[in-house]
Design an enzyme around this catalytic site. Structure first.
Site, PDB file in Angstrom:
ATOM      1  N   GLU A  97       0.839  -1.202   0.000  1.00 10.94           N
ATOM      2  CA  GLU A  97       0.000   0.000   0.000  1.00 10.94           C
ATOM      3  C   GLU A  97       0.872   1.248   0.000  1.00 10.94           C
ATOM      4  O   GLU A  97       1.892   1.317   0.687  1.00 10.94           O
ATOM      5  CB  GLU A  97      -0.908   0.008   1.229  1.00 10.94           C
TER       6      GLU A  97
ATOM      7  N   GLU B  38      -3.312  11.102   3.445  1.00 14.26           N
ATOM      8  CA  GLU B  38      -4.251  10.581   4.433  1.00 14.26           C
ATOM      9  C   GLU B  38      -4.370  11.673   5.491  1.00 14.26           C
ATOM     10  O   GLU B  38      -3.417  11.938   6.221  1.00 14.26           O
ATOM     11  CB  GLU B  38      -3.739   9.279   5.051  1.00 14.26           C
TER      12      GLU B  38
END
Length: 316
Positions: free
Chosen positions: A167, A172
């Protein structure tokens, strides 16, 4: 109108771009005639930063249309459906209290809009998500111009391999305006994850992750304006993260720390979404949106002006 239907070959000096301070980022629409089309990229702040570390990038690039969108149409029409699934790429409904639903994504006024709302009679949170129909692999440069949602939820632009083992999170960010959330709202994260998983049920045995936090120049919350969030994914062990045209994170082999010694070597899906993370919702008291926060139309939306992805083309 902006367009990505034609492949453009563009010199690196005009390829990579950042949104200048003079752009109107207070509007919910990120459109600006000065950034129309690939050939009008601005003064190359990113290009100078990349060239310093990667002299070989003095070459031409082409846009990867299947991983790019200007969102200059209304609704999730046939143009949207060419590149995007209006769901997660498999049957998972989301982390923690998240419940992804196609009802919480839309294209309007030049933006992809990912929204959040309460699932009736539950504590779960409906969130929008879109994923690319195809998987992408390095070498690429990819970037979104986006406005983070004013929620304790996470606004995200990220990549995940089909086997759920690798990932890359380009952005974020928890964007809520609660007093207790000020630090999170001003510190966006870029992350890598190497997951060791149980083959029988895909449960996580170990998450080897590295997170780097990033502030705006003046320390203000990221949600206040549109910003650009990008990554040059050069190879399995070389990824550079750029926020607003500045190199903010150099991801290398030592930070990925992969026991299999393959790094981010897989094709991955591109994902744009909102999430309610369980490490926050399980706290006492829980950090999860209230009904009032979710109902507030001025706070419950994550705006994406565009996503643009490019691949280098050899000079010869």
């Amino acid at each position: 109108m902006k367009s990505i239907n034609t492949l453009f070959l563009v010199a690196i000096g005009i390829l990579f771009f950042s949104c200048s301070a003079s752009q109107d980022t207070t509007s919910q629409s990120g459109t600006n005639e000065n950034q129309d089309l690939v050939i009008k990229f601005n003064n190359g702040v990113i290009a100078k930063s990349i060239a310093k570390n990667y002299p070989e990038l003095n070459q031409t690039w082409q846009i990867e249309a299947v991983f790019s969108d200007e969102f200059n149409y209304e609704g999730k029409n046939s143009e949207f459906e060419k590149n995007w699934n209006d769901t997660y790429f498999n049957g998972w409904r989301g982390p923690g209290l998240t419940e992804w639903t196609s009802n919480n994504s839309d294209v309007k006024n030049g933006n992809l809009i990912i929204s959040a709302s309460r699932k009736p009679n539950t504590n779960r949170v409906y969130c929008g998500v879109i994923t690319s129909k195809k998987e992408v692999k390095y070498p690429i440069y990819t970037e979104v111009r986006a406005k983070i949602a004013n929620q304790v939820l996470s606004s995200n632009f990220w990549f995940l391999s089909k086997d759920d083992k690798r990932e890359l999170d380009i952005i974020e960010c928890y964007g809520g305006d609660r007093d207790s959330e000020k630090w999170f709202a001003a510190n966006a994260a870029s992350n890598t994850h190497v997951f060791l998983r149980n083959d029988s049920d895909n449960s996580i045995i170990k998450d080897i992750n590295k997170s780097v936090k990033h502030k705006t120049e003046d320390g203000s919350p990221w949600r206040n304006d549109f910003h650009t969030y990008g990554a040059y994914w050069k190879d399995a062990f070389t990824i550079d993260i750029y926020y607003d045209g500045k190199l903010v994170n150099k991801i290398r082999k030592e930070s990925i720390n992969d026991p299999e010694n393959v790094g981010l070597n897989r094709k991955m899906f591109l994902i744009i979404d909102l999430e309610d993370h369980d490490w926050r919702s399980r706290k006492n008291p829980p950090i999860t949106p209230t009904d009032e926060e979710l109902k507030d139309e001025s706070k419950n939306k994550y705006f994406i002006d565009y996503v643009r992805t490019f691949r280098p083309i050899n000079k010869n």
